[in-house]
Design an enzyme around this catalytic site. Structure first.
Site, PDB file in Angstrom:
ATOM      1  NE  ARG A  69     -10.476   5.321   4.070  1.00 41.63           N
ATOM      2  CZ  ARG A  69      -9.563   4.299   3.892  1.00 41.63           C
ATOM      3  NH1 ARG A  69      -9.192   4.140   2.429  1.00 41.63           N
ATOM      4  NH2 ARG A  69      -8.991   3.535   4.589  1.00 41.63           N
ATOM      5  CG  HIS A  73      -6.013   8.511   4.733  1.00 45.51           C
ATOM      6  ND1 HIS A  73      -5.516   7.380   4.987  1.00 45.51           N
ATOM      7  CD2 HIS A  73      -7.419   8.541   5.343  1.00 45.51           C
ATOM      8  CE1 HIS A  73      -6.695   6.545   5.430  1.00 45.51           C
ATOM      9  NE2 HIS A  73      -7.750   7.202   5.924  1.00 45.51           N
ATOM     10  N   GLY A  79       0.283  18.266   6.876  1.00 46.60           N
ATOM     11  CA  GLY A  79      -0.679  19.156   6.153  1.00 46.60           C
ATOM     12  C   GLY A  79      -0.950  18.468   4.614  1.00 46.60           C
ATOM     13  CG  ASN A  98      -2.141   6.376   3.693  1.00 43.00           C
ATOM     14  OD1 ASN A  98      -3.403   7.111   4.275  1.00 43.00           O
ATOM     15  ND2 ASN A  98      -0.958   7.045   4.066  1.00 43.00           N
ATOM     16  CG  HIS A 166     -17.153   8.067   8.876  1.00 40.37           C
ATOM     17  ND1 HIS A 166     -17.205   7.402  10.023  1.00 40.37           N
ATOM     18  CD2 HIS A 166     -16.051   8.219   8.225  1.00 40.37           C
ATOM     19  CE1 HIS A 166     -15.561   7.106  10.213  1.00 40.37           C
ATOM     20  NE2 HIS A 166     -15.087   7.472   9.178  1.00 40.37           N
TER      21      HIS A 166
END
Length: 303
Positions: A69, A73, A79, A98, A166
């Site tokens: 994750r 993010h 980038g 975040n 996921h």
């Protein structure tokens, strides 16, 4: 993964790179495999990072989900420039998506996924304002998500494979209550959800609960912490937890790819390829960025 575990992992990695930053030097070259060889004297940077991740995985097996994750993010916004680590009252770190974010390749392998070669050499960019962190919303449609990924140079197939993260992820009851009790203000549950899953989730997430419990995104208890294609096998059976996950298996734009992955045997390879491609999004090299001496702050002096 607990916030204390996350903090310690990030601190340890930051300490490693802070120590190495005094020995390492960059260069005006594009991304390449083995970029750090010979740049930090005798230090094997990838082995050091891998050792840190492996040690923490033994203590907390949820680390693959946390680091997957974190990489998404960071890389999806400007980038893979580690800007998500920068401190500041309105920095990217403080963006709402975040706030719950917790050396990803090593964690994926430890979690049962395949080992893939990582290209390195990207430099770090400036701090990004929280309001400009253009991460896809959990309520986004499949078609709009495909467009969002396309703006980053990632196609629909890349998107579907990257959602494979996921397979080791979790969500919380508060984010799925509408699907369980009042889908689209109908006073009824989401009709696309498998009835046995609905019953299990209602038990896990009762109305007016005082605790916001976590829910595995892969509802196969034997595979919820393994990086594999089980997530896809669940959503094709209408056992998706998030609405977007279920939409992915139902929308004509993504359904064929989801079905192919669910019934295929090359997920680890294809997932690794998608992660490599994610790592090249908006990459900074040469004179565009800098190599920070601290993971949490932009260097005051130019390179």
């Amino acid at each position: 993964m607990s916030s204390s575990s996350v903090a310690l992992v990030v601190f340890t990695l930051a300490l490693v790179f802070s120590t190495l930053s005094h020995q390492c030097h960059g260069g005006d070259v594009p991304l390449q495999v083995g970029y750090y060889k010979g740049k930090c004297r005798l230090a094997d940077v990838e082995a050091i990072v891998g050792g840190v991740v492996k040690a923490w995985y033994k203590r907390d097996p949820t680390i693959p989900a946390a680091l997957l994750r974190m990489q998404f993010h960071d890389c999806f916004v400007n980038g893979c420039d580690a800007s998500i680590l920068l401190d500041g009252s309105s920095s990217e770190k403080t963006a709402v998506p975040n706030l719950s974010v917790e050396a990803t390749r090593d964690a994926v392998a430890l979690g049962g996924g395949g080992w893939y070669i990582v290209q390195a050499g990207g430099e770090t960019g400036p701090s990004l304002l929280a309001k400009n962190a253009d991460l896809p919303s959990p309520s986004i449609s499949v078609s709009d998500s495909i467009k969002a990924f396309a703006r980053k140079g990632l196609n629909a197939t890349d998107m579907v494979y990257l959602l494979g993260g996921h397979t080791v992820g979790v969500t919380h009851c508060s984010l799925i209550m509408d699907r369980l009790y009042n889908f689209q203000n109908t006073g009824k549950p989401d009709p696309t959800m498998d009835s046995s899953l609905l019953a299990a989730l209602r038990h896990r997430c009762p109305r007016n609960a005082s605790v916001d419990s976590s829910v595995d995104l892969d509802q196969n208890p034997l595979s919820s912490m393994i990086v594999d294609n089980s997530y896809y096998r669940q959503i094709v059976r209408n056992r998706g937890i998030l609405k977007f996950d279920q939409d992915l298996a139902l929308d004509p734009m993504s359904k064929p790819t989801v079905g192919a992955i669910a019934n295929g045997f090359d997920f680890s390879t294809r997932f690794g390829q998608a992660m490599i491609k994610l790592g090249t999004v908006d990459v900074l090299t040469g004179k565009q960025g800098q190599i920070r001496s601290s993971c949490r702050a932009i260097n005051n002096a130019s390179k």
